[in-house]
Design an enzyme around this catalytic site. Structure first.
Site, PDB file in Angstrom:
ATOM      1  CG  LEU A   8      -1.815  -1.221   1.388  1.00  0.00           C
ATOM      2  CD1 LEU A   8      -2.864  -0.970   2.470  1.00  0.00           C
ATOM      3  CD2 LEU A   8      -2.492  -1.620   0.080  1.00  0.00           C
ATOM      4  CB  ALA A  10      -2.653   4.974  -2.489  1.00  0.00           C
ATOM      5  NE  ARG A  15       0.765  11.934  10.084  1.00  0.00           N
ATOM      6  CZ  ARG A  15       0.584  10.759  10.669  1.00  0.00           C
ATOM      7  NH1 ARG A  15       0.878  10.610  11.953  1.00  0.00           N
ATOM      8  NH2 ARG A  15       0.122   9.727  10.006  1.00  0.00           N
ATOM      9  CD  GLU A 151      -7.412   1.228  12.796  1.00  0.00           C
ATOM     10  OE1 GLU A 151      -6.685   2.163  12.451  1.00  0.00           O
ATOM     11  OE2 GLU A 151      -6.965   0.074  12.994  1.00  0.00           O
ATOM     12  CG  ASN A 224       3.086   8.068   9.961  1.00  0.00           C
ATOM     13  OD1 ASN A 224       2.675   7.588   8.912  1.00  0.00           O
ATOM     14  ND2 ASN A 224       2.979   7.439  11.112  1.00  0.00           N
ATOM     15  CE1 TYR A 363      40.454  18.120 -13.777  1.00  0.00           C
ATOM     16  CE2 TYR A 363      41.394  19.221 -15.697  1.00  0.00           C
ATOM     17  CZ  TYR A 363      40.416  18.419 -15.134  1.00  0.00           C
ATOM     18  OH  TYR A 363      39.414  17.904 -15.913  1.00  0.00           O
ATOM     19  CB  ALA A 377      53.711  20.977  -6.472  1.00  0.00           C
ATOM     20  CB  SER A 402      56.717  22.297  -9.478  1.00  0.00           C
ATOM     21  OG  SER A 402      57.109  21.236  -8.641  1.00  0.00           O
TER      22      SER A 402
END
Ligand code: UD1
Ligand code: MG
Length: 453
Positions: A8, A10, A15, A151, A224, A363, A377, A402
Protein backbone atom coordinates in the site's frame (compact mmCIF):
# COMPACT_ATOMS: atom_id res chain seq x y z
CA UNK A 1 0.69 -21.64 -1.88
CA UNK A 2 1.93 -18.88 -4.17
CA UNK A 3 2.12 -15.46 -2.59
CA UNK A 4 0.92 -12.17 -4.01
CA UNK A 5 2.40 -9.22 -2.17
CA UNK A 6 0.33 -6.05 -2.11
CA UNK A 7 2.20 -2.91 -1.03
CA UNK A 8 0.00 0.00 0.00
CA UNK A 9 1.59 3.22 -1.19
CA UNK A 10 -1.25 5.51 -2.21
CA UNK A 11 -1.14 7.94 0.70
CA UNK A 12 0.27 11.44 0.43
CA UNK A 13 2.05 11.57 3.74
CA UNK A 14 0.89 15.05 4.72
CA UNK A 15 3.00 15.04 7.87
CA UNK A 16 6.20 14.98 5.81
CA UNK A 17 5.44 18.55 4.64
CA UNK A 18 7.15 17.74 1.38
CA UNK A 19 6.36 17.88 -2.33
CA UNK A 20 7.92 14.44 -2.63
CA UNK A 21 5.38 11.61 -2.10
CA UNK A 22 5.99 9.87 1.20
CA UNK A 23 7.08 6.54 -0.27
CA UNK A 24 9.81 8.33 -2.26
CA UNK A 25 11.38 9.95 0.80
CA UNK A 26 14.95 8.66 1.03
CA UNK A 27 16.11 6.27 3.72
CA UNK A 28 19.78 5.25 3.49
CA UNK A 29 19.81 6.87 0.06
CA UNK A 30 16.91 4.87 -1.34
CA UNK A 31 13.17 5.57 -1.45
CA UNK A 32 11.16 4.10 1.42
CA UNK A 33 9.22 2.01 -1.08
CA UNK A 34 12.44 0.54 -2.48
CA UNK A 35 13.22 -0.99 0.91
CA UNK A 36 9.79 -2.61 0.98
CA UNK A 37 10.17 -3.90 -2.58
CA UNK A 38 13.58 -5.33 -1.68
CA UNK A 39 12.45 -7.30 1.34
CA UNK A 40 9.43 -8.44 -0.67
CA UNK A 41 11.74 -9.87 -3.32
CA UNK A 42 13.79 -11.62 -0.66
CA UNK A 43 10.64 -13.57 0.21
CA UNK A 44 10.70 -14.92 -3.32
CA UNK A 45 7.25 -13.65 -4.30
CA UNK A 46 6.83 -13.49 -8.07
CA UNK A 47 3.78 -11.24 -7.97
CA UNK A 48 4.33 -7.88 -6.28
CA UNK A 49 1.63 -5.27 -6.69
CA UNK A 50 2.03 -1.66 -5.62
CA UNK A 51 -1.18 0.26 -4.91
CA UNK A 52 -0.40 3.85 -5.85
CA UNK A 53 -2.34 7.07 -5.85
CA UNK A 54 -0.86 10.32 -4.61
CA UNK A 55 2.07 11.43 -6.82
CA UNK A 56 1.37 8.43 -9.06
CA UNK A 57 3.51 9.31 -12.07
CA UNK A 58 6.46 10.25 -9.96
CA UNK A 59 6.20 7.08 -7.90
CA UNK A 60 5.96 4.87 -10.99
CA UNK A 61 8.82 6.70 -12.71
CA UNK A 62 11.07 5.99 -9.74
CA UNK A 63 10.53 2.24 -10.24
CA UNK A 64 10.38 2.14 -14.02
CA UNK A 65 12.88 -0.69 -14.58
CA UNK A 66 11.57 -2.99 -11.90
CA UNK A 67 9.20 -5.87 -12.35
CA UNK A 68 6.16 -4.71 -10.45
CA UNK A 69 2.41 -4.75 -10.96
CA UNK A 70 0.70 -1.40 -10.39
CA UNK A 71 -2.88 -0.75 -9.24
CA UNK A 72 -4.23 2.76 -9.10
CA UNK A 73 -6.28 3.84 -6.10
CA UNK A 74 -7.64 7.10 -7.49
CA UNK A 75 -9.25 8.17 -4.21
CA UNK A 76 -7.83 7.20 -0.84
CA UNK A 77 -10.84 5.67 0.88
CA UNK A 78 -8.95 3.54 3.38
CA UNK A 79 -6.58 0.58 3.62
CA UNK A 80 -9.32 -1.96 2.82
CA UNK A 81 -10.30 -0.02 -0.29
CA UNK A 82 -6.63 0.17 -1.28
CA UNK A 83 -6.20 -3.63 -1.13
CA UNK A 84 -9.41 -4.06 -3.14
CA UNK A 85 -7.78 -2.26 -6.09
CA UNK A 86 -5.20 -5.02 -6.38
CA UNK A 87 -7.63 -7.94 -6.15
CA UNK A 88 -9.04 -8.27 -9.72
CA UNK A 89 -5.70 -9.52 -11.08
CA UNK A 90 -4.81 -11.57 -8.01
CA UNK A 91 -5.35 -15.33 -8.52
CA UNK A 92 -7.90 -16.84 -6.08
CA UNK A 93 -5.61 -19.73 -5.17
CA UNK A 94 -2.80 -17.41 -3.94
CA UNK A 95 -2.38 -16.05 -0.50
CA UNK A 96 -2.06 -12.26 -0.21
CA UNK A 97 0.56 -10.62 1.99
CA UNK A 98 -0.26 -6.97 2.63
CA UNK A 99 2.66 -4.64 3.32
CA UNK A 100 2.89 -0.87 3.76
CA UNK A 101 5.09 1.34 1.61
CA UNK A 102 6.08 3.37 4.65
CA UNK A 103 7.30 0.44 6.79
CA UNK A 104 10.88 0.00 5.55
CA UNK A 105 12.69 -1.93 8.29
CA UNK A 106 10.84 -5.25 8.37
CA UNK A 107 13.10 -8.27 8.20
CA UNK A 108 12.41 -11.11 5.78
CA UNK A 109 12.69 -13.64 8.64
CA UNK A 110 9.80 -11.97 10.45
CA UNK A 111 7.66 -12.13 7.34
CA UNK A 112 8.62 -15.73 6.62
CA UNK A 113 7.40 -16.62 10.08
CA UNK A 114 4.14 -14.82 9.37
CA UNK A 115 3.72 -16.63 6.03
CA UNK A 116 4.20 -19.96 7.78
CA UNK A 117 1.03 -19.18 9.73
CA UNK A 118 -1.03 -18.47 6.64
CA UNK A 119 -2.21 -21.56 4.83
CA UNK A 120 -5.65 -22.27 3.46
CA UNK A 121 -8.37 -21.19 5.87
CA UNK A 122 -5.87 -19.25 7.98
CA UNK A 123 -5.22 -15.54 8.48
CA UNK A 124 -2.02 -14.23 10.02
CA UNK A 125 -1.58 -10.72 11.35
CA UNK A 126 1.71 -9.25 12.53
CA UNK A 127 1.44 -7.63 15.94
CA UNK A 128 3.84 -6.21 18.47
CA UNK A 129 3.74 -5.09 22.08
CA UNK A 130 4.19 -1.33 22.22
CA UNK A 131 5.27 0.72 25.21
CA UNK A 132 3.11 3.51 23.89
CA UNK A 133 0.38 2.08 21.65
CA UNK A 134 -1.24 5.46 20.97
CA UNK A 135 -2.46 5.88 17.41
CA UNK A 136 -2.33 2.21 16.44
CA UNK A 137 -5.07 -0.35 15.98
CA UNK A 138 -5.41 -2.61 19.07
CA UNK A 139 -5.72 -6.38 18.92
CA UNK A 140 -8.74 -7.59 20.88
CA UNK A 141 -8.39 -11.12 22.23
CA UNK A 142 -10.79 -13.34 24.11
CA UNK A 143 -9.37 -16.27 26.10
CA UNK A 144 -6.14 -15.66 24.20
CA UNK A 145 -7.73 -15.96 20.75
CA UNK A 146 -7.76 -12.96 18.40
CA UNK A 147 -11.27 -11.58 17.94
CA UNK A 148 -10.83 -8.36 15.98
CA UNK A 149 -8.91 -5.10 15.65
CA UNK A 150 -10.12 -1.73 16.85
CA UNK A 151 -8.68 1.53 15.59
CA UNK A 152 -7.51 4.19 18.06
CA UNK A 153 -10.29 6.55 17.09
CA UNK A 154 -12.98 3.88 17.48
CA UNK A 155 -11.61 2.39 20.70
CA UNK A 156 -13.11 2.56 24.19
CA UNK A 157 -10.96 3.58 27.15
CA UNK A 158 -10.49 -0.09 28.12
CA UNK A 159 -9.47 -1.00 24.56
CA UNK A 160 -7.01 1.90 24.43
CA UNK A 161 -5.20 0.36 27.40
CA UNK A 162 -4.28 -2.71 25.31
CA UNK A 163 -0.62 -2.67 24.32
CA UNK A 164 -0.65 -5.34 21.61
CA UNK A 165 -1.04 -3.40 18.39
CA UNK A 166 -1.69 -4.17 14.76
CA UNK A 167 1.37 -3.49 12.62
CA UNK A 168 -0.88 -3.42 9.57
CA UNK A 169 0.91 -6.39 8.00
CA UNK A 170 -1.57 -9.14 7.24
CA UNK A 171 -1.68 -12.34 5.24
CA UNK A 172 -4.84 -14.12 4.06
CA UNK A 173 -5.91 -16.52 1.30
CA UNK A 174 -7.02 -14.48 -1.72
CA UNK A 175 -10.40 -16.16 -2.16
CA UNK A 176 -11.43 -15.42 1.44
CA UNK A 177 -9.90 -11.93 1.43
CA UNK A 178 -11.83 -10.94 -1.69
CA UNK A 179 -15.07 -12.00 -0.04
CA UNK A 180 -14.33 -10.08 3.17
CA UNK A 181 -13.19 -6.93 1.35
CA UNK A 182 -16.47 -6.96 -0.59
CA UNK A 183 -18.34 -6.85 2.70
CA UNK A 184 -16.43 -3.95 4.32
CA UNK A 185 -18.32 -0.85 5.35
CA UNK A 186 -17.06 2.65 6.03
CA UNK A 187 -19.32 3.12 9.03
CA UNK A 188 -16.59 4.15 11.51
CA UNK A 189 -14.95 7.21 13.05
CA UNK A 190 -12.87 7.97 9.94
CA UNK A 191 -15.49 7.05 7.31
CA UNK A 192 -12.92 4.72 5.72
CA UNK A 193 -12.90 1.11 4.53
CA UNK A 194 -10.63 -0.44 7.16
CA UNK A 195 -8.61 -3.44 6.07
CA UNK A 196 -8.40 -4.38 9.72
CA UNK A 197 -12.10 -5.21 9.83
CA UNK A 198 -11.35 -8.44 7.94
CA UNK A 199 -9.99 -9.87 11.20
CA UNK A 200 -13.43 -9.79 12.84
CA UNK A 201 -15.03 -11.18 9.68
CA UNK A 202 -12.51 -14.01 9.54
CA UNK A 203 -13.31 -14.97 13.13
CA UNK A 204 -17.07 -14.98 12.52
CA UNK A 205 -16.56 -17.06 9.36
CA UNK A 206 -14.67 -19.64 11.40
CA UNK A 207 -11.22 -19.01 9.91
CA UNK A 208 -8.22 -19.38 12.20
CA UNK A 209 -6.62 -15.99 12.97
CA UNK A 210 -3.00 -16.11 14.13
CA UNK A 211 -1.41 -13.07 15.70
CA UNK A 212 2.31 -13.42 15.07
CA UNK A 213 4.35 -11.15 17.30
CA UNK A 214 7.37 -9.28 15.95
CA UNK A 215 10.43 -9.12 18.23
CA UNK A 216 11.05 -5.42 18.23
CA UNK A 217 9.16 -2.19 17.87
CA UNK A 218 11.70 -0.61 15.54
CA UNK A 219 11.31 -3.23 12.85
CA UNK A 220 7.62 -2.53 12.33
CA UNK A 221 7.98 1.22 12.51
CA UNK A 222 5.81 3.17 10.06
CA UNK A 223 7.30 6.44 8.83
CA UNK A 224 4.95 9.41 8.92
CA UNK A 225 7.18 12.43 9.53
CA UNK A 226 10.78 13.60 9.33
CA UNK A 227 11.47 12.70 12.95
CA UNK A 228 10.46 9.09 12.39
CA UNK A 229 12.43 9.13 9.16
CA UNK A 230 15.55 10.20 11.08
CA UNK A 231 14.98 7.54 13.76
CA UNK A 232 14.58 4.88 11.08
CA UNK A 233 17.73 6.12 9.34
CA UNK A 234 19.82 5.64 12.48
CA UNK A 235 18.23 2.25 13.16
CA UNK A 236 18.99 1.06 9.63
CA UNK A 237 22.54 2.44 9.72
CA UNK A 238 23.17 0.65 12.97
CA UNK A 239 21.87 -2.58 11.45
CA UNK A 240 24.15 -2.22 8.39
CA UNK A 241 27.23 -1.37 10.46
CA UNK A 242 26.67 -4.26 12.86
CA UNK A 243 26.38 -6.66 9.96
CA UNK A 244 29.78 -5.45 8.71
CA UNK A 245 31.34 -5.68 12.16
CA UNK A 246 30.17 -9.30 12.35
CA UNK A 247 32.20 -9.86 9.17
CA UNK A 248 35.25 -8.31 10.85
CA UNK A 249 35.17 -4.73 9.61
CA UNK A 250 36.51 -2.25 12.19
CA UNK A 251 34.80 1.06 12.89
CA UNK A 252 36.17 3.85 15.09
CA UNK A 253 32.56 4.62 16.04
CA UNK A 254 29.68 2.53 14.69
CA UNK A 255 27.35 5.50 15.18
CA UNK A 256 29.35 7.83 12.95
CA UNK A 257 29.23 6.25 9.54
CA UNK A 258 26.62 6.29 6.77
CA UNK A 259 26.02 3.59 4.20
CA UNK A 260 23.64 4.67 1.46
CA UNK A 261 23.84 1.71 -0.83
CA UNK A 262 25.89 -1.47 -0.73
CA UNK A 263 29.29 -1.55 0.94
CA UNK A 264 31.35 -4.72 0.53
CA UNK A 265 34.53 -5.13 2.53
CA UNK A 266 37.47 -7.51 2.55
CA UNK A 267 39.39 -8.59 5.65
CA UNK A 268 40.83 -6.16 8.21
CA UNK A 269 39.24 -3.05 6.81
CA UNK A 270 39.18 -0.08 9.15
CA UNK A 271 36.79 2.85 8.82
CA UNK A 272 37.23 6.02 10.84
CA UNK A 273 34.47 8.49 11.74
CA UNK A 274 32.19 10.34 9.33
CA UNK A 275 32.71 8.21 6.29
CA UNK A 276 29.80 8.29 3.84
CA UNK A 277 29.46 5.43 1.37
CA UNK A 278 26.99 5.81 -1.47
CA UNK A 279 25.90 3.39 -4.18
CA UNK A 280 28.11 0.35 -4.79
CA UNK A 281 31.40 0.64 -2.96
CA UNK A 282 33.92 -2.12 -2.48
CA UNK A 283 36.89 -1.95 -0.12
CA UNK A 284 39.67 -4.52 -0.53
CA UNK A 285 41.51 -6.29 2.29
CA UNK A 286 43.33 -4.04 4.77
CA UNK A 287 42.03 -0.79 3.32
CA UNK A 288 41.89 2.13 5.69
CA UNK A 289 39.34 4.89 5.36
CA UNK A 290 40.28 7.88 7.47
CA UNK A 291 37.80 10.45 8.75
CA UNK A 292 35.44 12.62 6.68
CA UNK A 293 35.41 10.81 3.38
CA UNK A 294 32.66 10.56 0.78
CA UNK A 295 33.03 7.50 -1.44
CA UNK A 296 30.44 6.82 -4.12
CA UNK A 297 30.23 3.91 -6.60
CA UNK A 298 33.94 3.17 -6.39
CA UNK A 299 36.38 0.32 -5.98
CA UNK A 300 39.26 0.66 -3.51
CA UNK A 301 41.97 -2.00 -3.86
CA UNK A 302 43.61 -3.99 -1.08
CA UNK A 303 45.96 -2.16 1.26
CA UNK A 304 44.98 1.26 -0.01
CA UNK A 305 44.67 4.19 2.38
CA UNK A 306 42.21 7.02 1.90
CA UNK A 307 43.38 9.86 4.10
CA UNK A 308 40.96 12.40 5.57
CA UNK A 309 38.62 14.64 3.62
CA UNK A 310 38.53 13.06 0.18
CA UNK A 311 35.68 12.93 -2.29
CA UNK A 312 35.73 9.86 -4.52
CA UNK A 313 33.08 9.17 -7.14
CA UNK A 314 32.88 6.46 -9.83
CA UNK A 315 36.61 5.90 -9.52
CA UNK A 316 38.68 2.77 -9.11
CA UNK A 317 42.10 1.96 -7.80
CA UNK A 318 44.29 -1.10 -7.45
CA UNK A 319 46.25 -2.20 -4.42
CA UNK A 320 48.36 -0.14 -2.03
CA UNK A 321 47.32 3.28 -3.30
CA UNK A 322 47.44 6.35 -1.11
CA UNK A 323 44.88 9.09 -1.61
CA UNK A 324 44.58 12.50 0.03
CA UNK A 325 44.16 14.15 2.41
CA UNK A 326 41.88 16.56 0.50
CA UNK A 327 41.87 14.77 -2.84
CA UNK A 328 39.07 14.50 -5.36
CA UNK A 329 38.70 11.52 -7.68
CA UNK A 330 35.98 12.18 -10.20
CA UNK A 331 34.21 9.73 -12.54
CA UNK A 332 36.59 7.77 -14.72
CA UNK A 333 39.63 8.13 -12.50
CA UNK A 334 41.27 4.71 -12.84
CA UNK A 335 44.38 4.18 -10.79
CA UNK A 336 46.52 1.04 -10.98
CA UNK A 337 48.61 -0.24 -8.03
CA UNK A 338 50.75 1.87 -5.67
CA UNK A 339 49.52 5.17 -7.10
CA UNK A 340 49.78 8.23 -4.88
CA UNK A 341 47.35 11.11 -5.18
CA UNK A 342 48.18 13.84 -2.68
CA UNK A 343 46.47 16.90 -1.27
CA UNK A 344 44.41 19.24 -3.44
CA UNK A 345 44.69 17.00 -6.47
CA UNK A 346 41.73 16.43 -8.77
CA UNK A 347 41.69 13.50 -11.21
CA UNK A 348 38.98 13.03 -13.83
CA UNK A 349 38.53 10.50 -16.64
CA UNK A 350 42.18 9.49 -16.55
CA UNK A 351 44.15 6.32 -16.15
CA UNK A 352 47.29 6.37 -14.03
CA UNK A 353 49.55 3.33 -14.16
CA UNK A 354 51.53 1.56 -11.41
CA UNK A 355 53.57 3.54 -8.94
CA UNK A 356 52.91 6.99 -10.37
CA UNK A 357 52.60 10.01 -8.10
CA UNK A 358 50.64 13.22 -8.29
CA UNK A 359 51.41 14.59 -4.88
CA UNK A 360 50.25 18.20 -4.66
CA UNK A 361 47.82 20.75 -6.13
CA UNK A 362 47.22 19.31 -9.59
CA UNK A 363 44.44 18.78 -12.10
CA UNK A 364 44.69 15.65 -14.23
CA UNK A 365 41.80 15.33 -16.70
CA UNK A 366 41.38 13.25 -19.88
CA UNK A 367 44.88 11.89 -19.47
CA UNK A 368 46.69 8.60 -19.85
CA UNK A 369 49.59 8.50 -17.43
CA UNK A 370 52.16 5.72 -17.63
CA UNK A 371 53.92 3.83 -14.81
CA UNK A 372 56.54 5.32 -12.50
CA UNK A 373 55.63 8.89 -13.45
CA UNK A 374 56.18 11.81 -11.10
CA UNK A 375 53.97 14.81 -11.64
CA UNK A 376 55.20 17.90 -9.84
CA UNK A 377 53.16 20.25 -7.69
CA UNK A 378 50.72 22.52 -9.47
CA UNK A 379 50.74 20.68 -12.78
CA UNK A 380 47.59 21.17 -14.85
CA UNK A 381 46.36 19.30 -17.89
CA UNK A 382 44.67 22.02 -19.93
CA UNK A 383 42.14 19.64 -21.42
CA UNK A 384 39.39 22.06 -22.46
CA UNK A 385 39.60 24.61 -25.25
CA UNK A 386 36.21 26.08 -24.39
CA UNK A 387 34.39 23.76 -26.79
CA UNK A 388 36.05 20.33 -26.84
CA UNK A 389 38.03 18.16 -24.45
CA UNK A 390 41.44 16.87 -25.53
CA UNK A 391 43.76 14.09 -24.38
CA UNK A 392 47.12 14.25 -22.65
CA UNK A 393 49.32 11.17 -22.97
CA UNK A 394 52.27 10.78 -20.62
CA UNK A 395 54.69 7.86 -21.12
CA UNK A 396 56.29 5.67 -18.47
CA UNK A 397 58.90 7.14 -16.12
CA UNK A 398 58.23 10.73 -17.12
CA UNK A 399 59.18 13.49 -14.67
CA UNK A 400 57.05 16.63 -14.91
CA UNK A 401 58.47 19.64 -13.09
CA UNK A 402 56.28 21.72 -10.83
CA UNK A 403 53.92 24.35 -12.17
CA UNK A 404 53.68 22.85 -15.66
CA UNK A 405 50.74 23.32 -17.99
CA UNK A 406 50.19 20.54 -20.49
CA UNK A 407 48.08 21.98 -23.32
CA UNK A 408 46.11 19.06 -24.75
CA UNK A 409 46.18 17.36 -27.14
CA UNK A 410 49.78 16.70 -26.24
CA UNK A 411 52.07 13.73 -25.75
CA UNK A 412 55.08 13.39 -23.46
CA UNK A 413 57.45 10.60 -24.55
CA UNK A 414 58.65 7.85 -22.24
CA UNK A 415 61.39 8.88 -19.83
CA UNK A 416 61.10 12.57 -20.70
CA UNK A 417 61.71 15.32 -18.18
CA UNK A 418 59.76 18.56 -18.36
CA UNK A 419 61.38 21.57 -16.73
CA UNK A 420 59.41 23.27 -13.98
CA UNK A 421 57.14 26.13 -15.00
CA UNK A 422 56.81 25.03 -18.63
CA UNK A 423 53.81 25.48 -20.87
CA UNK A 424 53.94 22.45 -23.14
CA UNK A 425 51.82 22.46 -26.28
CA UNK A 426 53.94 20.36 -28.66
CA UNK A 427 55.05 16.72 -28.29
CA UNK A 428 57.98 16.30 -25.91
CA UNK A 429 60.43 13.62 -27.09
CA UNK A 430 61.36 10.58 -25.03
CA UNK A 431 64.35 10.53 -22.71
CA UNK A 432 65.11 14.24 -23.14
CA UNK A 433 64.67 17.43 -21.15
CA UNK A 434 62.06 19.75 -22.60
CA UNK A 435 61.28 23.11 -21.10
CA UNK A 436 59.62 26.33 -22.06
CA UNK A 437 60.26 29.48 -20.05
CA UNK A 438 60.32 33.15 -20.75
CA UNK A 439 63.69 34.80 -20.15
CA UNK A 440 64.22 35.90 -16.55
CA UNK A 441 64.87 39.63 -16.32
CA UNK A 442 65.76 41.90 -13.42
CA UNK A 443 64.96 45.63 -13.61
CA UNK A 444 67.44 47.32 -11.31
CA UNK A 445 65.90 50.80 -11.73
CA UNK A 446 62.58 49.61 -10.29
CA UNK A 447 61.41 51.27 -7.05
CA UNK A 448 58.64 49.95 -4.79
CA UNK A 449 55.47 52.13 -4.81
CA UNK A 450 55.02 54.61 -1.96
CA UNK A 451 51.84 55.28 0.01
CA UNK A 452 50.14 58.58 -1.00
CA UNK A 453 49.81 61.19 1.76
C1 UD1 B 1 -3.10 1.43 9.89
C2 UD1 B 1 -4.00 0.37 10.51
C3 UD1 B 1 -3.73 0.30 12.01
C4 UD1 B 1 -2.28 0.00 12.26
C5 UD1 B 1 -1.40 1.02 11.57
C6 UD1 B 1 0.03 0.58 11.65
C7 UD1 B 1 -6.06 0.34 9.20
C8 UD1 B 1 -7.44 0.79 9.12
N1 UD1 B 1 -5.36 0.71 10.28
O1 UD1 B 1 -3.48 2.67 10.44
O2 UD1 B 1 -4.54 -0.74 12.59
O3 UD1 B 1 -2.02 -0.02 13.65
O4 UD1 B 1 -1.75 1.11 10.17
O5 UD1 B 1 0.88 1.57 11.16
O6 UD1 B 1 -5.60 -0.31 8.29
N2 UD1 B 1 -3.08 3.79 2.27
C9 UD1 B 1 -3.46 3.69 0.95
N3 UD1 B 1 -4.73 4.04 0.62
C10 UD1 B 1 -5.64 4.49 1.52
C11 UD1 B 1 -5.22 4.59 2.87
C12 UD1 B 1 -3.95 4.22 3.22
O7 UD1 B 1 -2.69 3.29 0.10
O8 UD1 B 1 -6.75 4.78 1.12
C13 UD1 B 1 -1.72 3.40 2.64
C14 UD1 B 1 -0.91 4.56 3.16
O9 UD1 B 1 -0.19 5.18 2.12
C15 UD1 B 1 0.00 3.89 4.16
C16 UD1 B 1 -0.78 2.69 4.64
O10 UD1 B 1 -1.78 2.46 3.68
O11 UD1 B 1 1.21 3.43 3.56
C17 UD1 B 1 -1.39 2.88 6.04
O12 UD1 B 1 -2.29 3.96 6.02
P1 UD1 B 1 -2.46 4.92 7.24
O13 UD1 B 1 -3.50 5.91 6.90
O14 UD1 B 1 -1.14 5.40 7.69
O15 UD1 B 1 -3.08 3.93 8.34
P2 UD1 B 1 -3.00 4.11 9.89
O16 UD1 B 1 -4.03 5.08 10.32
O17 UD1 B 1 -1.60 4.37 10.29
MG1 MG C 1 0.21 5.10 9.30
Amino acid sequence: MNTTIVILAAGQGKRMHSVLPKVLQPLAGRPLLQHVVEYSRQLGAADICVVYGYGGDEVQAGFANQELRWSLQAEQLGTGHAVMQAMPETPDENRVLILFGDVPLLRPATLENLLNHCNSGEVAVLTVDMDNPFGYGRIIRQDGAVQRNVEERDASAAEKAITEINTGVLCAPANLLKDWLGRLSSDNAQGEYYLTDVLGMAVSDGAVVHAVKADDQVEIMGINDKQQLAIAERALQSRLVHRLMEQGVGFADPARVDIRGELTCGKDVFIDVNAVFEGQVSLGDRTQIESNNVIRDSVIGAGSVIHSNCHIERASMGNDCEIGPFARLRPGAELADKVKIGNFVEVKKSTIADGSKVSHLSYIGDATVGAGVNIGAGTITCNYDGVNKHQTVIGNKVFIGSGTQLIAPVEIGEGATIGAGSTISKPAPANALTLERSKQTTISSWKPPKKKK
